[in-house]
Scaffold this active site. Structure first.
Site, PDB file in Angstrom:
ATOM      1  N   GLY A  77      53.192   1.210  57.458  1.00 52.90           N
ATOM      2  CA  GLY A  77      52.999   0.968  56.034  1.00 52.90           C
ATOM      3  C   GLY A  77      52.617   2.187  55.237  1.00 52.90           C
ATOM      4  N   HIS A  78      51.376   2.632  55.409  1.00 47.69           N
ATOM      5  CA  HIS A  78      50.793   3.643  54.523  1.00 47.69           C
ATOM      6  C   HIS A  78      51.684   4.869  54.359  1.00 47.69           C
ATOM      7  CE1 HIS A  78      47.660   6.808  53.574  1.00 47.69           C
ATOM      8  NE2 HIS A  78      47.538   5.950  52.582  1.00 47.69           N
ATOM      9  N   GLU A  97      49.340 -10.492  58.605  1.00 51.76           N
ATOM     10  CA  GLU A  97      48.131  -9.976  59.256  1.00 51.76           C
ATOM     11  C   GLU A  97      46.926 -10.696  58.680  1.00 51.76           C
ATOM     12  OE1 GLU A  97      47.812  -5.794  58.738  1.00 51.76           O
ATOM     13  OE2 GLU A  97      49.668  -5.386  59.790  1.00 51.76           O
ATOM     14  N   THR A 138      40.352   0.902  56.331  1.00 52.98           N
ATOM     15  CA  THR A 138      41.529   0.282  56.901  1.00 52.98           C
ATOM     16  C   THR A 138      41.092  -0.406  58.190  1.00 52.98           C
ATOM     17  OG1 THR A 138      43.802   0.691  57.664  1.00 52.98           O
ATOM     18  CG2 THR A 138      42.186   2.409  58.127  1.00 52.98           C
ATOM     19  N   THR A 139      42.043  -1.075  58.881  1.00 53.49           N
ATOM     20  CA  THR A 139      41.659  -1.808  60.085  1.00 53.49           C
ATOM     21  C   THR A 139      41.204  -0.820  61.162  1.00 53.49           C
ATOM     22  OG1 THR A 139      43.417  -3.328  59.492  1.00 53.49           O
ATOM     23  CG2 THR A 139      42.406  -3.631  61.649  1.00 53.49           C
ATOM     24  N   ARG A 162      43.651  -9.696  52.956  1.00 52.99           N
ATOM     25  CA  ARG A 162      42.263  -9.437  53.342  1.00 52.99           C
ATOM     26  C   ARG A 162      41.332 -10.404  52.635  1.00 52.99           C
ATOM     27  NH1 ARG A 162      41.631  -4.103  55.821  1.00 52.99           N
ATOM     28  NH2 ARG A 162      39.411  -4.476  55.673  1.00 52.99           N
ATOM     29  N   ASP A 196      51.516  -3.538  51.943  1.00 58.79           N
ATOM     30  CA  ASP A 196      50.178  -3.703  51.361  1.00 58.79           C
ATOM     31  C   ASP A 196      49.856  -2.687  50.275  1.00 58.79           C
ATOM     32  OD1 ASP A 196      49.373  -5.851  52.869  1.00 58.79           O
ATOM     33  OD2 ASP A 196      48.526  -4.625  54.470  1.00 58.79           O
ATOM     34  N   HIS A 197      50.284  -1.438  50.500  1.00 55.95           N
ATOM     35  CA  HIS A 197      49.827  -0.398  49.572  1.00 55.95           C
ATOM     36  C   HIS A 197      50.608  -0.363  48.265  1.00 55.95           C
ATOM     37  CE1 HIS A 197      46.636   0.602  52.094  1.00 55.95           C
ATOM     38  NE2 HIS A 197      47.419   0.851  53.128  1.00 55.95           N
ATOM     39  N   HIS A 214      48.971  -7.887  54.832  1.00 52.43           N
ATOM     40  CA  HIS A 214      47.617  -8.266  55.262  1.00 52.43           C
ATOM     41  C   HIS A 214      46.866  -8.875  54.089  1.00 52.43           C
ATOM     42  CE1 HIS A 214      43.657  -6.692  57.335  1.00 52.43           C
ATOM     43  NE2 HIS A 214      43.626  -7.994  57.083  1.00 52.43           N
ATOM     44  N   ARG A 273      42.034  -7.024  48.593  1.00 52.74           N
ATOM     45  CA  ARG A 273      42.260  -5.691  48.023  1.00 52.74           C
ATOM     46  C   ARG A 273      43.722  -5.273  48.137  1.00 52.74           C
ATOM     47  NH1 ARG A 273      40.157  -1.778  52.687  1.00 52.74           N
ATOM     48  NH2 ARG A 273      38.328  -3.099  52.740  1.00 52.74           N
ATOM     49  N   HIS A 274      44.449  -5.897  49.037  1.00 54.95           N
ATOM     50  CA  HIS A 274      45.882  -5.622  49.136  1.00 54.95           C
ATOM     51  C   HIS A 274      46.637  -6.765  48.452  1.00 54.95           C
ATOM     52  CE1 HIS A 274      44.863  -3.295  53.065  1.00 54.95           C
ATOM     53  NE2 HIS A 274      44.757  -2.511  52.023  1.00 54.95           N
ATOM     54  N   ASN A 315      55.135  -2.518  56.274  1.00 52.84           N
ATOM     55  CA  ASN A 315      53.930  -3.089  55.671  1.00 52.84           C
ATOM     56  C   ASN A 315      53.863  -2.671  54.197  1.00 52.84           C
ATOM     57  OD1 ASN A 315      51.193  -3.190  54.716  1.00 52.84           O
ATOM     58  ND2 ASN A 315      50.524  -3.529  56.803  1.00 52.84           N
ATOM     59  N   ARG A 348      45.080  -1.010  38.798  1.00 51.21           N
ATOM     60  CA  ARG A 348      45.061  -1.157  37.346  1.00 51.21           C
ATOM     61  C   ARG A 348      44.953  -2.615  36.915  1.00 51.21           C
ATOM     62  NH1 ARG A 348      47.275   3.238  34.340  1.00 51.21           N
ATOM     63  NH2 ARG A 348      47.371   1.818  32.585  1.00 51.21           N
ATOM     64  N   GLU A 352      49.904  -6.286  69.565  1.00 57.65           N
ATOM     65  CA  GLU A 352      50.259  -5.078  68.827  1.00 57.65           C
ATOM     66  C   GLU A 352      49.241  -4.022  69.215  1.00 57.65           C
ATOM     67  OE1 GLU A 352      51.489  -5.353  64.739  1.00 57.65           O
ATOM     68  OE2 GLU A 352      50.611  -3.395  64.275  1.00 57.65           O
ATOM     69  N   HIS A 374      49.884   1.414  63.249  1.00 62.70           N
ATOM     70  CA  HIS A 374      48.739   2.026  62.588  1.00 62.70           C
ATOM     71  C   HIS A 374      48.833   3.547  62.626  1.00 62.70           C
ATOM     72  CE1 HIS A 374      44.894   2.229  60.578  1.00 62.70           C
ATOM     73  NE2 HIS A 374      44.981   0.928  60.433  1.00 62.70           N
ATOM     74  N   GLY A 375      48.875   4.114  61.427  1.00 53.98           N
ATOM     75  CA  GLY A 375      48.820   5.562  61.283  1.00 53.98           C
ATOM     76  C   GLY A 375      50.105   6.300  61.619  1.00 53.98           C
TER      77      GLY A 375
HETATM   78  N1  PXP Z   1      49.526  -2.973  62.117  1.00 51.18           N
HETATM   79  C1  PXP Z   1      48.332  -3.506  61.778  1.00 51.18           C
HETATM   80  C2  PXP Z   1      47.823  -4.639  62.604  1.00 51.18           C
HETATM   81  C3  PXP Z   1      47.616  -3.036  60.667  1.00 51.18           C
HETATM   82  O1  PXP Z   1      46.424  -3.576  60.353  1.00 51.18           O
HETATM   83  C4  PXP Z   1      48.185  -2.018  59.887  1.00 51.18           C
HETATM   84  C5  PXP Z   1      47.468  -1.537  58.656  1.00 51.18           C
HETATM   85  O2  PXP Z   1      47.367  -2.581  57.753  1.00 51.18           O
HETATM   86  C6  PXP Z   1      49.436  -1.498  60.279  1.00 51.18           C
HETATM   87  C7  PXP Z   1      50.073  -1.984  61.403  1.00 51.18           C
HETATM   88  C8  PXP Z   1      50.107  -0.413  59.497  1.00 51.18           C
HETATM   89  O3  PXP Z   1      49.344   0.750  59.528  1.00 51.18           O
HETATM   90  P1  PXP Z   1      49.702   1.931  58.549  1.00 51.18           P
HETATM   91  O4  PXP Z   1      49.556   1.405  57.171  1.00 51.18           O
HETATM   92  O5  PXP Z   1      48.687   2.977  58.884  1.00 51.18           O
HETATM   93  O6  PXP Z   1      51.112   2.347  58.849  1.00 51.18           O
END
Ligand code: PXP
Length: 252
Positions: A220-221, A74, A104-105, A46, A10-11, A44, A50-51, A8, A19, A155, A198-199
């Site tokens: 992702g994060h 997403e 976050t989600t 949104r 997004d970040h 994602h 924001r991403h 992912n 910026r 998921e 996630h996480g």
């Molecule tokens: N899966 C879904 C559906 C998510 O919404 C996210 C966060 O955007 C992730 C996976 C990835 O989570 P993380 O960024 O915490 O790794």
């Protein structure tokens, strides 16, 4: 069976947007991630952008098509997002809950309560050629509802497990992991493909990757954060090694 890794990005966009500049470019991270062994790209769009932005979706779609790798889009279940996905026709559309004020989600999609709207969106997205995935908690009622609305994939939300494991709440983490395992088995028995995300970080990935029904992890994060220190390719490669090791150890 090897677990696929969806990265992912997004970040990367979050840093760019902080910026209001044109860099760092999410598509450059996606290209690097695929070259480093990622099996797909997740992003994602949104409601508040924001991403990633609408323009990012177009370039990410083009890159993934060129590389023959899946783009997992997403999205919230809104008319606007369904419209964008029907235009972009990503390989996969992962429907997620979305609240403007959340960091976050938070939590999974409530498929039981949102059954009607989710059925309509799922049908439209499937007809456009996307695989539909629903981001849900490992709750048997939600898993059965996901099957009932016609999703091909679920998921499983791993955020609570990762938080508990990181906080050293051993018993709580164990209980949540058991729910993830039971949920994955139930979903698979219904014919659903099972993903998770996630996480997830290096410390939490192995117990999740060891669940035999899980076909894909979306991360992702942590990877984008780790990339600051070791570079994105190295962060991805280390995650891959841990995922593969978990599968081999579980099969042994
Ligand atoms: N899966 C879904 C559906 C998510 O919404 C996210 C966060 O955007 C992730 C996976 C990835 O989570 P993380 O960024 O915490 O790794």
């Amino acid at each position: 069976m090897i677990v696929r890794l969806g990265v992912n990005i997004d970040h990367v966009a979050t840093i760019r947007n902080a910026r209001g500049s044109s860099y760092p470019e999410p598509v450059r991270a996606a290209e690097l991630a695929l070259a480093a062994g990622a099996d797909g790209i997740t992003a994602h769009l949104r409601e508040d952008r924001r991403h990633i932005s609408d323009a990012d979706i177009a370039v990410l779609t083009e890159l993934c098509l060129k590389r023959g790798k899946p783009l997992n889009f997403e999205m919230a279940v809104t008319d606007e997002m369904v419209g964008i996905a029907l235009q972009a026709r990503p390989h996969a559309a992962c429907l997620v809950p979305e609240r403007r004020e959340e960091v976050t989600t938070e939590g999974g999609l409530d498929v039981v309560r949102g059954q009607n709207a989710i059925t309509v969106a799922t049908t439209q997205l499937r007809e456009a050629g996307s695989r539909v995935s629903l981001f849900i908690e490992a709750d048997p009622a939600q898993i059965r509802a996901a099957h009932a609305v016609g999703a091909q994939v679920i998921e499983l939300h791993t955020g609570a497990y990762c938080d508990a494991a990181r906080a050293g709440e051993v018993e709580r983490a164990k209980a949540i992991l058991e729910r993830l395992k039971t949920g994955a088995a139930l979903a698979s028995s219904l014919g659903l493909e099972v993903h998770a995300g996630h996480g997830i970080d290096y410390a939490t990935v192995k117990p999740i990757a060891a669940i035999p029904q899980i076909a894909e992890l979306n991360i992702g994060h942590f990877l984008i954060g780790e990339a600051i220190f070791v570079g994105l390719p190295q962060a991805i490669q280390r995650m891959r090694v841990l995922m593969d090791a978990a599968r081999h150890e579980a099969a042994a």
